[in-house]
Design a protein around this motif. Structure first.
Motif, mmCIF file in Angstrom:
data_model
loop_
_atom_site.group_PDB
_atom_site.id
_atom_site.type_symbol
_atom_site.label_atom_id
_atom_site.label_comp_id
_atom_site.label_asym_id
_atom_site.label_seq_id
_atom_site.Cartn_x
_atom_site.Cartn_y
_atom_site.Cartn_z
ATOM 1 N N ALA A 1 0.823 -1.209 0.000
ATOM 2 C CA ALA A 1 0.000 0.000 0.000
ATOM 3 C C ALA A 1 0.860 1.263 0.000
ATOM 4 N N GLY B 1 2.296 1.665 -3.427
ATOM 5 C CA GLY B 1 1.267 2.125 -4.355
ATOM 6 C C GLY B 1 0.862 3.568 -4.125
ATOM 7 N N TYR C 1 -4.396 0.469 -8.305
ATOM 8 C CA TYR C 1 -4.843 -0.535 -7.336
ATOM 9 C C TYR C 1 -5.273 -1.755 -8.135
ATOM 10 N N ASN D 1 -3.533 -6.472 -5.262
ATOM 11 C CA ASN D 1 -3.608 -5.650 -4.046
ATOM 12 C C ASN D 1 -4.858 -6.008 -3.247
ATOM 13 N N ARG D 2 -5.971 -6.085 -3.945
ATOM 14 C CA ARG D 2 -7.241 -6.395 -3.283
ATOM 15 C C ARG D 2 -7.196 -7.766 -2.609
ATOM 16 N N SER E 1 -11.401 1.201 1.586
ATOM 17 C CA SER E 1 -10.562 1.190 0.389
ATOM 18 C C SER E 1 -11.383 0.864 -0.852
ATOM 19 N N GLY F 1 -6.500 4.761 -7.476
ATOM 20 C CA GLY F 1 -5.593 3.818 -6.839
ATOM 21 C C GLY F 1 -4.853 4.398 -5.656
ATOM 22 N N LYS G 1 -7.057 4.478 -2.569
ATOM 23 C CA LYS G 1 -7.248 3.134 -2.018
ATOM 24 C C LYS G 1 -5.993 2.684 -1.278
ATOM 25 N N HIS G 2 -4.840 2.902 -1.888
ATOM 26 C CA HIS G 2 -3.584 2.535 -1.237
ATOM 27 C C HIS G 2 -3.389 3.327 0.055
#
Length: 142
Positions: free
Chosen positions: A27, A30, A37, A41-42, A98, A104, A107-108
């Protein structure tokens, strides 16, 4: 039964710590690298979430069948369980928030902040455990 759960709970902490550290590193990379993202990552974030929830469930079962609860040891009854539930809430909220991020980097950033705070709380609780019970160590499975 209690000893099996205790060993599982003690060993599973490494899975949780490793997944949280990996998710946090990913994270941060990123967020600061302005990377997209990805599905990877998820998935890592979800695996960290699931591992944390398994750890909490095993811990809660231990809480209710533990002889330590009956013995009245304050750390185990209050601080440890409170800190760990708080850390699990941080991981859960971070993962959920997130999903709502627009890009992205957002979210990171969300994952980095929430998972990072959860990791700090978990490490603090483990360190406190080693002070309360000197027979335990941070790296030793007890």
């Amino acid at each position: 039964m209690y000893q099996i759960l205790r060993s599982a709970h003690s060993g599973w902490r490494y899975v949780v710590l490793i997944l949280l550290v990996l998710a946090l590193i990913q994270a941060l990379a990123g967020w600061f690298g302005k990377k997209p993202y990805t599905e990877g990552n998820r998935k890592l974030n979800v695996f960290a979430l699931i591992a944390t929830h398994i750890q909490i469930l095993v811990g809660l079962v231990m809480y209710f069948i533990s002889p330590l609860v009956e013995a009245g040891i304050r750390y185990w009854k209050m601080e440890h369980i409170g800190m760990m539930i708080f850390a699990a809430i941080l991981v859960t909220v971070g993962n959920a928030r997130s999903k709502r991020g627009d890009d992205g980097a957002a979210k990171h950033r969300t994952i980095a902040i929430y998972f990072g705070l959860a990791l700090i709380v978990i490490v603090a609780a483990i360190l406190a455990m080693t002070k309360v019970d000197p027979t335990r160590s941070f790296f030793g499975i007890s």
